[in-house]
Design a protein around this motif. Structure first.
Motif, PDB file in Angstrom:
ATOM      1  N   MET A  59      12.014  41.231  12.053  1.00 43.79           N
ATOM      2  CA  MET A  59      11.823  40.082  11.160  1.00 43.79           C
ATOM      3  C   MET A  59      13.184  39.464  10.892  1.00 43.79           C
ATOM      4  O   MET A  59      14.206  40.169  10.896  1.00 43.79           O
ATOM      5  CB  MET A  59      11.150  40.489   9.849  1.00 43.79           C
ATOM      6  CG  MET A  59       9.799  41.148  10.041  1.00 43.79           C
ATOM      7  SD  MET A  59       8.927  41.441   8.490  1.00 43.79           S
ATOM      8  CE  MET A  59       8.258  39.789   8.164  1.00 43.79           C
ATOM      9  N   GLY A  60      13.190  38.176  10.685  1.00 42.15           N
ATOM     10  CA  GLY A  60      14.486  37.543  10.506  1.00 42.15           C
ATOM     11  C   GLY A  60      14.405  36.194   9.833  1.00 42.15           C
ATOM     12  O   GLY A  60      13.317  35.694   9.528  1.00 42.15           O
ATOM     13  N   TRP A  61      15.578  35.644   9.595  1.00 44.29           N
ATOM     14  CA  TRP A  61      15.714  34.330   8.979  1.00 44.29           C
ATOM     15  C   TRP A  61      16.585  33.442   9.867  1.00 44.29           C
ATOM     16  O   TRP A  61      17.619  33.887  10.380  1.00 44.29           O
ATOM     17  CB  TRP A  61      16.346  34.443   7.594  1.00 44.29           C
ATOM     18  CG  TRP A  61      15.442  35.058   6.584  1.00 44.29           C
ATOM     19  CD1 TRP A  61      15.382  36.371   6.231  1.00 44.29           C
ATOM     20  CD2 TRP A  61      14.460  34.390   5.805  1.00 44.29           C
ATOM     21  NE1 TRP A  61      14.416  36.563   5.289  1.00 44.29           N
ATOM     22  CE2 TRP A  61      13.829  35.346   4.992  1.00 44.29           C
ATOM     23  CE3 TRP A  61      14.041  33.053   5.697  1.00 44.29           C
ATOM     24  CZ2 TRP A  61      12.811  35.029   4.088  1.00 44.29           C
ATOM     25  CZ3 TRP A  61      13.042  32.741   4.804  1.00 44.29           C
ATOM     26  CH2 TRP A  61      12.434  33.719   4.014  1.00 44.29           C
ATOM     27  N   ILE A  89      16.333  41.905  10.966  1.00 41.80           N
ATOM     28  CA  ILE A  89      16.206  43.327  10.620  1.00 41.80           C
ATOM     29  C   ILE A  89      15.105  43.940  11.457  1.00 41.80           C
ATOM     30  O   ILE A  89      13.980  43.425  11.508  1.00 41.80           O
ATOM     31  CB  ILE A  89      15.959  43.502   9.107  1.00 41.80           C
ATOM     32  CG1 ILE A  89      15.861  44.990   8.750  1.00 41.80           C
ATOM     33  CG2 ILE A  89      14.727  42.728   8.633  1.00 41.80           C
ATOM     34  CD1 ILE A  89      15.934  45.252   7.239  1.00 41.80           C
ATOM     35  N   SER A  90      15.451  44.999  12.140  1.00 36.83           N
ATOM     36  CA  SER A  90      14.498  45.735  12.955  1.00 36.83           C
ATOM     37  C   SER A  90      13.808  46.794  12.113  1.00 36.83           C
ATOM     38  O   SER A  90      14.376  47.311  11.161  1.00 36.83           O
ATOM     39  CB  SER A  90      15.242  46.391  14.116  1.00 36.83           C
ATOM     40  OG  SER A  90      14.430  47.355  14.748  1.00 36.83           O
ATOM     41  N   ARG A  91      12.575  47.081  12.517  1.00 36.87           N
ATOM     42  CA  ARG A  91      11.854  48.136  11.814  1.00 36.87           C
ATOM     43  C   ARG A  91      12.583  49.472  11.932  1.00 36.87           C
ATOM     44  O   ARG A  91      12.544  50.296  11.027  1.00 36.87           O
ATOM     45  CB  ARG A  91      10.434  48.264  12.367  1.00 36.87           C
ATOM     46  CG  ARG A  91       9.556  49.224  11.601  1.00 36.87           C
ATOM     47  CD  ARG A  91       8.168  49.305  12.200  1.00 36.87           C
ATOM     48  NE  ARG A  91       7.308  50.190  11.429  1.00 36.87           N
ATOM     49  CZ  ARG A  91       6.473  49.768  10.495  1.00 36.87           C
ATOM     50  NH1 ARG A  91       6.377  48.483  10.224  1.00 36.87           N
ATOM     51  NH2 ARG A  91       5.732  50.628   9.813  1.00 36.87           N
ATOM     52  N   CYS A 117      11.500  31.754   8.289  1.00 36.39           N
ATOM     53  CA  CYS A 117      11.376  33.173   8.592  1.00 36.39           C
ATOM     54  C   CYS A 117      10.672  33.347   9.929  1.00 36.39           C
ATOM     55  O   CYS A 117       9.906  32.475  10.368  1.00 36.39           O
ATOM     56  CB  CYS A 117      10.640  33.913   7.482  1.00 36.39           C
ATOM     57  SG  CYS A 117       8.978  33.340   7.157  1.00 36.39           S
ATOM     58  N   ASN A 118      10.953  34.449  10.535  1.00 35.27           N
ATOM     59  CA  ASN A 118      10.441  34.760  11.872  1.00 35.27           C
ATOM     60  C   ASN A 118      10.012  36.215  11.898  1.00 35.27           C
ATOM     61  O   ASN A 118      10.657  37.070  11.294  1.00 35.27           O
ATOM     62  CB  ASN A 118      11.537  34.492  12.906  1.00 35.27           C
ATOM     63  CG  ASN A 118      11.208  35.037  14.264  1.00 35.27           C
ATOM     64  OD1 ASN A 118      11.469  36.201  14.560  1.00 35.27           O
ATOM     65  ND2 ASN A 118      10.632  34.196  15.102  1.00 35.27           N
ATOM     66  N   ALA A 119       8.938  36.470  12.616  1.00 36.63           N
ATOM     67  CA  ALA A 119       8.504  37.853  12.809  1.00 36.63           C
ATOM     68  C   ALA A 119       8.096  38.033  14.265  1.00 36.63           C
ATOM     69  O   ALA A 119       7.359  37.201  14.812  1.00 36.63           O
ATOM     70  CB  ALA A 119       7.346  38.192  11.885  1.00 36.63           C
TER      71      ALA A 119
END
Length: 120
Positions: A33-35, A50-52, A94-96
């Motif tokens: 997930m990221g911005w 950020i990675s899980r 935001c991105n996933a």
């Protein structure tokens, strides 16, 4: 799958904001997930991710000022932004990168964007 971002607004230089983005719908696996952000007249650029499993990454200009975190149980990513500068003014997206179902490939999903305006 839908991503809903919130938390943008108007802030004075030196101030802080916290962005949130929740992913909802059919989610089998949520990886990164990221911005990202896009300032007027400029291309979209990555802010942080950020990675899980493997930690965080930041653009150089945000290191030390921004902190990305996530709540896996809520499929939500946060961006804590401190010491904001005028040049941080942008629409933040935001991105996933996730799988909606077990047989799907991982693909990118995007939120609608939230405007951050930093006054000098």
């Amino acid at each position: 799958v839908q991503l809903q971002a919130s938390g943008g607004g108007l802030v004075q230089a030196g101030g802080s904001l916290r962005l949130s983005c929740a992913a909802s719908g059919s989610i089998f696996a949520n990886n990164i997930m990221g911005w990202y952000r896009q300032a007027p007249g400029k291309q979209r650029e990555v802010v942080a991710s950020i990675s899980r499993y493997y930690g965080t990454n930041y653009a150089d200009s945000e290191k030390g000022r921004f902190t990305i975190s996530r709540d896996n149980a809520k499929n939500t990513v946060y961006l804590e932004m401190n010491s904001l500068k005028f040049e941080d003014t942008a629409v933040y997206y935001c991105n996933a990168n996730l799988k909606a179902r077990s047989w799907d490939q991982y693909r990118d999903y995007w939120g609608q964007g939230t405007l951050v305006t930093v006054s000098s």
